[in-house]
Design a protein around this motif. Structure first.
Motif, PDB file in Angstrom:
ATOM      1  N   GLN A   3       0.813  -1.211   0.000  1.00  0.00           N
ATOM      2  CA  GLN A   3       0.000   0.000   0.000  1.00  0.00           C
ATOM      3  C   GLN A   3       0.849   1.264   0.000  1.00  0.00           C
ATOM      4  OE1 GLN A   3      -2.995  -0.368   3.102  1.00  0.00           O
ATOM      5  NE2 GLN A   3      -4.017  -2.067   2.055  1.00  0.00           N
ATOM      6  N   VAL A   4       2.023   1.201   0.582  1.00  0.00           N
ATOM      7  CA  VAL A   4       2.931   2.353   0.547  1.00  0.00           C
ATOM      8  C   VAL A   4       3.447   2.582  -0.870  1.00  0.00           C
ATOM      9  CG1 VAL A   4       5.213   3.185   1.261  1.00  0.00           C
ATOM     10  CG2 VAL A   4       3.622   2.268   2.963  1.00  0.00           C
ATOM     11  N   THR A   5       3.896   1.525  -1.541  1.00  0.00           N
ATOM     12  CA  THR A   5       4.511   1.692  -2.857  1.00  0.00           C
ATOM     13  C   THR A   5       3.495   1.974  -3.959  1.00  0.00           C
ATOM     14  OG1 THR A   5       4.460  -0.711  -3.222  1.00  0.00           O
ATOM     15  CG2 THR A   5       6.474   0.224  -2.286  1.00  0.00           C
ATOM     16  N   ASP A   6       2.309   1.375  -3.868  1.00  0.00           N
ATOM     17  CA  ASP A   6       1.334   1.482  -4.957  1.00  0.00           C
ATOM     18  C   ASP A   6       0.178   2.432  -4.680  1.00  0.00           C
ATOM     19  OD1 ASP A   6       2.950  -0.746  -5.682  1.00  0.00           O
ATOM     20  OD2 ASP A   6       1.348  -1.506  -6.943  1.00  0.00           O
ATOM     21  N   GLY A  57       0.182   5.129  -2.078  1.00  0.00           N
ATOM     22  CA  GLY A  57       0.472   6.279  -1.234  1.00  0.00           C
ATOM     23  C   GLY A  57       0.235   6.020   0.234  1.00  0.00           C
ATOM     24  N   GLY A  58       0.347   4.746   0.632  1.00  0.00           N
ATOM     25  CA  GLY A  58       0.156   4.392   2.031  1.00  0.00           C
ATOM     26  C   GLY A  58      -1.290   4.289   2.460  1.00  0.00           C
ATOM     27  N   LYS A  59      -2.216   4.329   1.515  1.00  0.00           N
ATOM     28  CA  LYS A  59      -3.647   4.299   1.828  1.00  0.00           C
ATOM     29  C   LYS A  59      -4.297   2.979   1.411  1.00  0.00           C
ATOM     30  CE  LYS A  59      -3.910   8.638   3.219  1.00  0.00           C
ATOM     31  NZ  LYS A  59      -4.276   8.999   4.613  1.00  0.00           N
ATOM     32  N   ALA A  60      -5.301   2.571   2.175  1.00  0.00           N
ATOM     33  CA  ALA A  60      -6.207   1.509   1.747  1.00  0.00           C
ATOM     34  C   ALA A  60      -7.365   2.223   1.050  1.00  0.00           C
ATOM     35  CB  ALA A  60      -6.683   0.697   2.943  1.00  0.00           C
ATOM     36  N   TRP A  61      -7.322   2.304  -0.270  1.00  0.00           N
ATOM     37  CA  TRP A  61      -8.236   3.222  -0.953  1.00  0.00           C
ATOM     38  C   TRP A  61      -9.701   2.805  -0.816  1.00  0.00           C
ATOM     39  CZ3 TRP A  61     -11.699   2.297  -4.846  1.00  0.00           C
ATOM     40  CH2 TRP A  61     -11.505   1.194  -5.695  1.00  0.00           C
ATOM     41  N   ALA A  62      -9.962   1.522  -0.645  1.00  0.00           N
ATOM     42  CA  ALA A  62     -11.354   1.097  -0.444  1.00  0.00           C
ATOM     43  C   ALA A  62     -11.923   1.685   0.845  1.00  0.00           C
ATOM     44  CB  ALA A  62     -11.433  -0.426  -0.424  1.00  0.00           C
ATOM     45  N   PHE A 106      -1.341   4.415  -7.794  1.00  0.00           N
ATOM     46  CA  PHE A 106      -2.632   5.074  -7.565  1.00  0.00           C
ATOM     47  C   PHE A 106      -2.489   5.813  -6.239  1.00  0.00           C
ATOM     48  CE2 PHE A 106      -7.416   4.316  -6.543  1.00  0.00           C
ATOM     49  CZ  PHE A 106      -7.783   5.518  -7.133  1.00  0.00           C
ATOM     50  N   ASP A 107      -1.786   6.931  -6.276  1.00  0.00           N
ATOM     51  CA  ASP A 107      -1.415   7.640  -5.044  1.00  0.00           C
ATOM     52  C   ASP A 107      -2.539   8.566  -4.574  1.00  0.00           C
ATOM     53  OD1 ASP A 107      -1.253   9.827  -6.757  1.00  0.00           O
ATOM     54  OD2 ASP A 107       0.944   9.893  -6.754  1.00  0.00           O
ATOM     55  N   GLU A 108      -2.264   9.341  -3.530  1.00  0.00           N
ATOM     56  CA  GLU A 108      -3.308  10.174  -2.922  1.00  0.00           C
ATOM     57  C   GLU A 108      -3.886  11.195  -3.890  1.00  0.00           C
ATOM     58  OE1 GLU A 108      -3.102  11.386   1.329  1.00  0.00           O
ATOM     59  OE2 GLU A 108      -1.030  10.679   1.206  1.00  0.00           O
TER      60      GLU A 108
END
Length: 436
Positions: free
Chosen positions: A188-191, A193-198, A420-422
């Motif tokens: 999640q950090v690399t792809d 932006g450190g977020k769980a987008w769901a 797919f970052d922030e």
């Protein structure tokens, strides 16, 4: 045994090393077993002495330009083709042919859903659910929604990525506790932006369902179910007394399952179906489940995902009009790009044989016109060439323009590699908010 002359032996080693170094991608490994090559397939001829067959180089050597020339400039079922003047007639025929070629396995009635667990985490009500398809092990999924909301909400079917990590499925884009697996946290950090987008979009007022799809997570190929293949240490990782969540066992499994892709793909073709067809069927089953929930407004459902999730968005959103808004992230190019430049770092899950005769790759997603569609690209994405990403944008732009729906289509380009970052998530969420 007769010894090889040292020069020939060195040439063989060099060629093997070249093949190994040139066909693997850090994101989506190309599936080629160099160690299975026998001496019969490694000729003694010094390849540097073979004359070039074309001035332009490609992944398939001098055959590249010839192969690319086989693809029509404007395919037969492209809406850009001047022969199509009626959108409804075109759509009916194009979707019919695409359905035929994708050849999904027969779809059954929506399966019974079992709620395994309910809890609250980070302001979200979370349900862990399962359902059983006619084949394979049970599908595991999660549903996330804002805590305390009772009225029907718009919904998102979140489509997880590939990333060469088949051990995990839905867990790659959600977070259900503070105790997160280190490999998931890193991913999640690399792809992302450190977020769980769901989680992030659920907090904005959506019901979000994310499920394991075919060959990932709970739907993965379990080594203990495989007969006739024994590739390395994965058999140790598959033993009942081994810890399946141990990082080294997960990475061993991921390597094995990547090499297993060409086997699976050949078997699916031999069975009369395709990997995109199986994806489409399983994603549509998940869509059935999501749209039937009492807390969901079935007229306001979107889908989206990065990379392999973007690929699944292309097929699902292109083929199912229940998807009222789509966001395809990091999976948009042309068949030409795959012919000449980039097929080596793409999964076998991409391809529907013979479909390029009828539609260019972006036109699969274009089948949904005039429904709202956003495509997000990264300028330095190693999986595509920028020129072909821009050509794909032009193709979709032309399709939407001809349908008098230019306002329903957008493509955005961001600096940086495959991600797919922030910033991209912010734009994607605003697109969903606008149309759902």
């Amino acid at each position: 045994m007769k010894q090889e002359p040292s020069k020939k032996k060195e040439d063989r080693i060099a060629r093997r090393q070249f093949v190994k170094s040139s066909v693997f991608s850090a994101s989506l490994p190309f599936l080629f077993r160099t160690d299975l090559l026998t001496e019969a397939f490694l000729p003694d001829t010094n390849v540097t002495n073979i004359p070039s067959m074309a001035s332009d180089k490609s992944l398939i050597g001098g055959y590249g330009q010839w192969a690319a020339s086989l693809q029509p400039k404007v395919p037969a079922l492209s809406f850009r083709n001047s022969k199509w003047t009626n959108q409804a007639s075109w759509q009916k025929e194009a979707i019919s042919k695409t359905t035929e070629l994708i050849s999904s396995p027969p779809k059954t009635a929506a399966p019974k859903v079992t709620v395994e667990r309910k809890y609250v985490y980070d302001g979200l009500e979370i349900e862990e659910i399962t359902w059983q398809l006619p084949y394979g092990r049970p599908t595991r999924a999660v549903v996330l929604k804002p805590q305390g909301v009772t009225k029907p909400l718009p919904a998102i079917l979140g489509l997880h990525d590939h990333a060469g990590k088949k051990y995990f499925g839905y867990r790659k884009i959600v977070k259900t506790s503070d105790d997160q697996h280190p490999l998931l946290k890193e991913h999640q950090v690399t792809d992302y932006g450190g977020k769980a987008w769901a989680n992030e979009i659920a907090k904005k007022g959506y019901v979000v369902l994310v499920h394991d799809t075919f060959a990932f997570g709970s739907r993965r190929v379990f080594f203990e179910d495989v007969k006739g293949l024994d590739w390395g240490g994965v058999n140790t990782a598959g033993k009942s007394d081994a810890d399946p969540e141990k990082a080294e066992n997960i990475e061993t499994y991921n390597s094995w399952s990547s090499e297993h892709e060409h086997v699976m793909s050949k078997s699916l073709f031999s069975a009369g179906t395709t990997w995109p067809g199986v994806f489409l069927s399983e994603d549509q089953t998940a869509l059935d489940i999501l749209s039937s929930r009492k807390d969901v407004d079935p007229k306001r459902i979107g889908c989206g995902g990065l990379s392999g999730g973007g690929l699944r968005t292309v097929y699902l959103a292109g083929m199912d009009p229940r998807i009222k808004c789509a966001v395809c992230v990091g999976f948009m190019t042309t068949w030409t790009d795959l012919i000449l430049n980039k097929s080596f770092n793409h999964t076998w899950m991409t391809y529907t044989p013979l479909l390029p005769k009828y539609l260019d790759f972006p036109e699969i997603l274009g089948l949904r016109v005039p429904l709202p569609t956003l495509v997000q690209n990264n300028n330095q994405d190693e999986l595509y060439t920028l020129e072909e990403m821009k050509k794909a944008d032009a193709v979709l732009g032309e399709v939407y323009k001809k349908a008098n729906a230019s306002d329903k289509y957008a493509a955005k380009f961001y600096d940086g590699p495959h991600k797919f970052d922030e910033a991209m998530q912010k734009d994607a969420f605003e697109w969903f908010d606008k149309w759902l």
